[in-house]
Design an enzyme around this catalytic site. Structure first.
Site, PDB file in Angstrom:
ATOM      1  N   LYS A 153      10.648   3.607  18.226  1.00 45.80           N
ATOM      2  CA  LYS A 153      11.928   4.315  18.237  1.00 45.80           C
ATOM      3  C   LYS A 153      12.643   4.241  16.891  1.00 45.80           C
ATOM      4  O   LYS A 153      13.361   5.162  16.519  1.00 45.80           O
ATOM      5  CB  LYS A 153      12.831   3.751  19.333  1.00 45.80           C
ATOM      6  CG  LYS A 153      12.313   3.965  20.753  1.00 45.80           C
ATOM      7  CD  LYS A 153      12.795   5.259  21.315  1.00 45.80           C
ATOM      8  CE  LYS A 153      12.194   5.678  22.627  1.00 45.80           C
ATOM      9  NZ  LYS A 153      11.847   4.652  23.597  1.00 45.80           N
ATOM     10  N   GLU A 177      21.520   8.248  24.038  1.00 42.35           N
ATOM     11  CA  GLU A 177      21.189   7.908  25.416  1.00 42.35           C
ATOM     12  C   GLU A 177      20.092   6.851  25.349  1.00 42.35           C
ATOM     13  O   GLU A 177      19.397   6.750  24.341  1.00 42.35           O
ATOM     14  CB  GLU A 177      20.666   9.153  26.160  1.00 42.35           C
ATOM     15  CG  GLU A 177      19.165   9.457  25.939  1.00 42.35           C
ATOM     16  CD  GLU A 177      18.804   9.844  24.510  1.00 42.35           C
ATOM     17  OE1 GLU A 177      19.698  10.254  23.754  1.00 42.35           O
ATOM     18  OE2 GLU A 177      17.605   9.729  24.156  1.00 42.35           O
ATOM     19  N   SER A 237       3.146   1.489  21.663  1.00 44.09           N
ATOM     20  CA  SER A 237       4.460   2.015  21.259  1.00 44.09           C
ATOM     21  C   SER A 237       5.532   0.939  21.162  1.00 44.09           C
ATOM     22  O   SER A 237       6.517   1.104  20.449  1.00 44.09           O
ATOM     23  CB  SER A 237       4.908   3.105  22.234  1.00 44.09           C
ATOM     24  OG  SER A 237       4.864   2.630  23.566  1.00 44.09           O
TER      25      SER A 237
HETATM   26  C1  LIG Z   1      11.065   4.927  24.865  1.00 43.37           C
HETATM   27  C2  LIG Z   1       9.722   4.381  24.889  1.00 43.37           C
HETATM   28  C3  LIG Z   1       8.622   5.160  25.301  1.00 43.37           C
HETATM   29  C4  LIG Z   1       8.753   6.559  25.832  1.00 43.37           C
HETATM   30  O1  LIG Z   1       9.311   7.477  24.955  1.00 43.37           O
HETATM   31  P1  LIG Z   1       8.434   8.584  24.210  1.00 43.37           P
HETATM   32  O2  LIG Z   1       9.479   9.480  23.623  1.00 43.37           O
HETATM   33  O3  LIG Z   1       7.597   9.260  25.227  1.00 43.37           O
HETATM   34  O4  LIG Z   1       7.631   7.893  23.186  1.00 43.37           O
HETATM   35  C5  LIG Z   1       7.363   4.597  25.221  1.00 43.37           C
HETATM   36  N1  LIG Z   1       7.176   3.326  24.809  1.00 43.37           N
HETATM   37  C6  LIG Z   1       8.212   2.547  24.421  1.00 43.37           C
HETATM   38  C7  LIG Z   1       7.933   1.156  23.979  1.00 43.37           C
HETATM   39  C8  LIG Z   1       9.502   3.050  24.454  1.00 43.37           C
HETATM   40  O5  LIG Z   1      10.504   2.258  24.059  1.00 43.37           O
END
Ligand SMILES: *Cc1c(COP(=O)(O)O)cnc(C)c1O
Length: 396
Positions: free
Chosen positions: A87, A109, A376
């Site tokens: 993020k 948000e 992620s």
């Molecule tokens: C917010 C988040 C997601 C999902 O958001 P995307 O916009 O689909 O990437 C996935 N993994 C983590 C660790 C997140 O914080």
């Protein structure tokens, strides 16, 4: 401007009230002015490298590779970024852009709290005011992140409308933006919403695939056979896919949250169960009830608990350039435990959805092939919830 502006096939567009139109036009003009500006880009690269810790590692998961017996598995370690997820890439880009636009206040948000924490972090760094909208349900599931945001100097507003989750937080942030467009930038957290957000967020996140490409060429001398990422709104996946879209031999696989299963009502798998619709300023696929109202969605993972998908993903699905597969809570929890035990890496429960898909697909390949999984985020935030899911009562 062409009719195609902000469209991905039939998806995307700007379905917003008149009161938001000026804000969105101002943002688009500013973005077009700065996106190829060398000074803007060198400032952003400096933030990425010095502050966020980029480039993120591409780690060869040797034990997992041996254990699964198929393709070589590489992990793109977005979990190692400052604030613990991908993020921060988008947030640093948008905060810098907002600053150049003369804005003094950021609103955002948040679902899992990761985007809220990242935005609060960027606001602290850049000396901006920050207000984060979060579904009340999510403030309970992610209490630690609420504290983090407050510690970073942000105000957190629990949203009680609707299902009191991510979709309601987005709606409230959009309403707040129309009330204060003069000094406020809405830092949207995924590749969704009205144009130009899906494009802006994708561009800032595309650093992920730019790095994967260079790192894979360095490690293997060739491109990966598949890139796998989880999809909520779709920003880490779009970022992971973007620089491979033209490389037609690279399979692009998005993993949606199936929750308790796509044949139950407790799911958030938009491509598997949704239909075309218009919501949050964009045309895309959404989970809907029989009246076409946005359906309540469910996933164990707060970050994937969103009833829609970014318009560029909808288009990648229509054109069959990317595949989208549903992964259940149970499968994701198994993958969460598997990666922890096998590699000593505790992934976010969102990322565990991608790990689960890779565990199934790896065997279709040989050791000459390689698969990249985007991790992620890190899983510390999820440990208490997963322990509870397994029937262990731990105190946070
Ligand atoms: C917010 C988040 C997601 C999902 O958001 P995307 O916009 O689909 O990437 C996935 N993994 C983590 C660790 C997140 O914080």
């Amino acid at each position: 401007m062409s009719e195609k502006k902000g469209r991905f096939g039939e998806h995307g567009g700007q379905y917003i009230p008149e009161t938001l139109m000026n804000a969105v036009i101002e943002l688009e003009e500013a973005y077009n002015r700065f996106k190829d500006d060398p000074e803007f880009n060198s400032e952003l690269t400096k933030l990425f490298n010095d502050y966020a810790g980029r480039p993120s590692r591409l780690y060869y998961a040797e034990k997992m590779t041996k254990d699964l017996g198929g393709a070589k598995i590489y992990l793109k370690r977005e979990d190692l970024n400052h604030t613990g997820s991908h993020k921060i890439n988008n947030v640093l880009g948008q905060a810098l852009l907002a600053k150049k636009m003369g804005k003094k206040r950021l609103i955002a948000e948040t679902g899992a709290g990761q985007h809220g924490v990242a935005t609060a972090t960027a606001a602290a760094l850049m000396g901006m005011e920050c207000v984060v909208f979060m579904g009340e349900e999510d403030t309970k599931r992610q209490a630690l992140n609420v504290y983090r945001m407050r510690l970073l100097g942000s105000q957190v507003i629990p949203v009680k409308t609707g299902t009191a989750t991510l979709k309601d937080a987005v709606s409230e942030a959009m309403r707040e933006w129309t009330r204060r467009i003069d000094d406020t930038h809405y830092c949207l957290g995924s590749v969704m919403g009205p144009h130009p957000f899906p494009t802006i967020v994708r561009d800032f996140q595309s650093v992920i695939s730019k790095e994967i490409k260079a790192q894979m060429l360095e490690a293997e001398g060739r491109l990966p056979d598949a890139v796998i990422a989880c999809v909520g709104g779709g920003s880490n996946a779009m970022g992971s896919f973007y620089n491979f879209i033209e490389d037609s031999k690279v399979r692009l696989i998005g993993c949606e949250a199936a929750g308790r299963g796509i044949d139950t009502f407790e799911t958030a798998a938009t491509i598997a169960t949704g239909r075309s619709g218009i919501f949050h300023g964009m045309k895309s696929y959404f989970c809907q009830d029989k009246y076409g109202q946005i359906a309540p969605v469910y996933s164990i993972s707060a970050g994937l608990d969103y009833p829609g998908i970014g318009p560029e993903h909808a288009w990648l699905h229509d054109t069959k350039r990317a595949e989208y597969i549903p992964v259940t809570d149970e499968e994701a929890v198994c993958a969460f435990e598997y990666l922890s035990k096998t590699e000593g890496i505790i992934p976010a429960i969102e990322s565990a959805h991608a790990v689960s898909a890779a565990m199934k697909i790896a065997k279709e390949y040989t050791p000459e092939n390689s698969i990249v999984i985007t991790i992620s985020g890190r899983g510390d935030k999820d440990c208490a919830a997963i322990a509870r899911y397994r029937g262990e009562d731990i105190h946070e």
